[in-house]
Design a protein around this motif. Sequence first.
Motif, mmCIF file in Angstrom:
data_model
loop_
_atom_site.group_PDB
_atom_site.id
_atom_site.type_symbol
_atom_site.label_atom_id
_atom_site.label_comp_id
_atom_site.label_asym_id
_atom_site.label_seq_id
_atom_site.Cartn_x
_atom_site.Cartn_y
_atom_site.Cartn_z
ATOM 1 N N GLN A 1 0.848 -1.194 0.000
ATOM 2 C CA GLN A 1 0.000 0.000 0.000
ATOM 3 C C GLN A 1 0.883 1.244 0.000
ATOM 4 O O GLN A 1 1.769 1.382 0.840
ATOM 5 C CB GLN A 1 -0.901 0.007 1.246
ATOM 6 N N ARG B 1 -3.928 5.766 0.124
ATOM 7 C CA ARG B 1 -5.302 5.275 0.200
ATOM 8 C C ARG B 1 -5.812 4.836 -1.177
ATOM 9 O O ARG B 1 -6.694 3.983 -1.290
ATOM 10 C CB ARG B 1 -6.202 6.367 0.779
ATOM 11 N N LEU B 2 -5.245 5.416 -2.253
ATOM 12 C CA LEU B 2 -5.735 5.147 -3.603
ATOM 13 C C LEU B 2 -4.765 4.378 -4.494
ATOM 14 O O LEU B 2 -5.067 4.141 -5.658
ATOM 15 C CB LEU B 2 -6.101 6.472 -4.291
ATOM 16 N N SER B 3 -3.606 3.982 -3.975
ATOM 17 C CA SER B 3 -2.668 3.277 -4.855
ATOM 18 C C SER B 3 -1.845 2.225 -4.115
ATOM 19 O O SER B 3 -1.636 2.304 -2.909
ATOM 20 C CB SER B 3 -1.731 4.273 -5.542
ATOM 21 N N GLU C 1 -3.912 1.842 -9.295
ATOM 22 C CA GLU C 1 -4.448 3.090 -8.772
ATOM 23 C C GLU C 1 -5.954 3.163 -8.980
ATOM 24 O O GLU C 1 -6.464 2.788 -10.031
ATOM 25 C CB GLU C 1 -3.781 4.261 -9.494
ATOM 26 N N ILE C 2 -6.664 3.630 -7.980
ATOM 27 C CA ILE C 2 -8.092 3.902 -8.091
ATOM 28 C C ILE C 2 -8.218 5.295 -8.695
ATOM 29 O O ILE C 2 -7.646 6.256 -8.164
ATOM 30 C CB ILE C 2 -8.784 3.840 -6.718
ATOM 31 N N VAL C 3 -8.949 5.410 -9.831
ATOM 32 C CA VAL C 3 -8.962 6.682 -10.556
ATOM 33 C C VAL C 3 -10.318 7.385 -10.613
ATOM 34 O O VAL C 3 -10.373 8.595 -10.770
ATOM 35 C CB VAL C 3 -8.418 6.527 -11.992
ATOM 36 N N ARG C 4 -11.417 6.632 -10.508
ATOM 37 C CA ARG C 4 -12.728 7.286 -10.536
ATOM 38 C C ARG C 4 -13.798 6.377 -9.947
ATOM 39 O O ARG C 4 -13.605 5.192 -9.811
ATOM 40 C CB ARG C 4 -13.104 7.720 -11.941
ATOM 41 N N THR C 5 -14.927 6.962 -9.625
ATOM 42 C CA THR C 5 -16.055 6.264 -9.025
ATOM 43 C C THR C 5 -17.083 5.922 -10.086
ATOM 44 O O THR C 5 -17.455 6.792 -10.882
ATOM 45 C CB THR C 5 -16.706 7.154 -7.941
ATOM 46 N N SER D 1 -20.054 5.446 -2.820
ATOM 47 C CA SER D 1 -20.090 4.670 -1.586
ATOM 48 C C SER D 1 -21.266 5.102 -0.716
ATOM 49 O O SER D 1 -21.618 6.278 -0.674
ATOM 50 C CB SER D 1 -18.788 4.878 -0.818
ATOM 51 N N LEU E 1 -12.581 11.483 -5.511
ATOM 52 C CA LEU E 1 -12.473 10.819 -6.804
ATOM 53 C C LEU E 1 -13.470 11.423 -7.779
ATOM 54 O O LEU E 1 -14.581 11.798 -7.384
ATOM 55 C CB LEU E 1 -12.781 9.325 -6.670
ATOM 56 N N GLN F 1 -16.297 11.298 -10.551
ATOM 57 C CA GLN F 1 -17.412 10.372 -10.756
ATOM 58 C C GLN F 1 -17.687 10.257 -12.239
ATOM 59 O O GLN F 1 -17.822 11.247 -12.935
ATOM 60 C CB GLN F 1 -18.663 10.859 -10.034
#
Length: 72
Positions: free
Chosen positions: A19, A22-24, A45-49, A53, A62, A64
């Motif tokens: 880790q 939080r996003l990668s 990597e988390i890039v968009r929703t 949630s 993020l 959307q």
Amino acid sequence: MSIRCPHCGKTAHTRTSKQVSRLSREVYFQCSNLECGHTFVGVMEIVRTLSPSAMPNPEVRLAQTQRQAQAY
């Protein structure tokens, strides 16, 4: 998780990950071709929703994805 080795094109498998935020995550890969032997690091990597949630964290921001209206 697997990816193609950038050198020989054979499958490279995930060996471990770390880790970074939080996003990668850094993902450690090893080529399955013993003659190649390449080991390397990639980034996931988390890039968009796509769907928001039900328990949003205010520290996470993020983009959307806008859903396209379906024409019938």
